[in-house]
Design an enzyme around this catalytic site. Structure first.
Site, PDB file in Angstrom:
ATOM      1  N   TYR A 212       0.868  -1.178   0.000  1.00 53.89           N
ATOM      2  CA  TYR A 212       0.000   0.000   0.000  1.00 53.89           C
ATOM      3  C   TYR A 212       0.902   1.225   0.000  1.00 53.89           C
ATOM      4  CZ  TYR A 212      -3.517   3.390   1.533  1.00 53.89           C
ATOM      5  OH  TYR A 212      -4.345   4.499   1.632  1.00 53.89           O
TER       6      TYR A 212
ATOM      7  N   ASP B 183      -2.452  -1.177  -4.058  1.00 55.53           N
ATOM      8  CA  ASP B 183      -2.768   0.210  -4.367  1.00 55.53           C
ATOM      9  C   ASP B 183      -1.438   0.954  -4.396  1.00 55.53           C
ATOM     10  OD1 ASP B 183      -3.476   2.849  -4.442  1.00 55.53           O
ATOM     11  OD2 ASP B 183      -4.756   2.799  -2.660  1.00 55.53           O
TER      12      ASP B 183
END
Length: 258
Positions: free
Chosen positions: A105, A144
């Site tokens: 992330y 992400d």
């Protein structure tokens, strides 16, 4: 094998939105999460047949990653092994006989790019981390990554040019990562595809209007290209402001590790 990556924008929140139904329907070998926003003991997940690994942020209700897998890893590492980058629960690495799987992330540069310097520092450290892994065996990383690489990766590139996730610095940093020997698997299969995104703002009916960004990825070391079968963005799956992304490969020599 099927790999899934999904920024759930809060695991406790998405559990109230049929996450378990989606999880079972997708039936992935590896299910990677970002932005779990939880601490140890806050969720007791019953996922028969899966081992569960979590990396928690020190700050409550923030960041966090997880991997659920049907396959016993040889080893597990949390973070990058660097104190300055391992306070926010942003990475987990599972080792298998022929490859490493990393969920990530990436830090957001935030409004007015006020966290851009830290973001670029993370990018350099992460690039070095996965490059070092790739000297040992193949690498798959997902998550992400908080960057829309090309203009076709977001609906409104001109109005977002200097915004977080589409600054020149972040896009160049991602180009540098790919140039280090890695492949954006979605673009490998669909180099010219437009209008397919993985994140939409909750504002202005963005998802209804498909005014999105492609910021969620599966990236592999280039030696895995012959083993890749497909990469997809599952835009019909709801529950978060992101949708899941998927990678399908051959078995990568993993049979017998369940």
């Amino acid at each position: 094998m099927k790999f899934i990556s999904w920024n759930v924008n809060g695991l406790r929140a998405v559990l109230k939105k049929d996450f378990l139904t989606t999880f079972k329907e997708l039936d992935a070998d590896f299910f990677c999460l970002q932005e779990t926003k939880m601490q140890a003991g806050q969720v007791d997940l019953a996922l028969p047949g899966y081992q569960q690994y979590f990396d928690y942020a020190q700050r409550k209700g923030y960041s966090g990653t997880a991997i659920f897998t049907k396959h016993q890893p040889l080893s597990v590492q949390y973070g990058l092994g660097l104190t300055e980058h391992d306070q926010e629960g942003r990475a987990i690495t599972l080792e298998y006989p022929n490859f490493y799987l990393v969920t990530c992330y990436t830090p957001n540069s935030q409004a007015e790019l006020k966290r851009l310097d830290y973001r670029l520092s993370w990018d350099r450290a992460f690039r070095q981390y996965v490059s070092d892994l790739a000297t040992k065996k193949s690498v798959i990383f997902c998550g992400d990554l908080n960057v829309a690489h090309q203009e076709i990766d977001l609906k409104n590139p001109k109005t977002n040019h200097h915004n977080a996730g589409f600054s020149d610095e972040e896009r160049q940093s991602f180009s540098t990562l790919l140039a280090a020997g890695f492949t954006d698997t979605f673009r490998h299969f669909y180099p010219e595809q437009t209008g397919i995104y993985s994140w939409w703002s909750y504002r202005f009916h963005a998802r209804d209007n498909n005014a999105g960004w492609r910021i969620d990825y599966f990236v592999t070391s280039q030696d895995l290209i012959p083993h890749l079968q497909d990469a997809r963005i599952l835009t019909d799956v709801y529950g978060s402001d992101h949708c899941p992304v998927e990678l399908v490969t051959d078995d990568l020599g993993i049979e017998g590790t369940k």
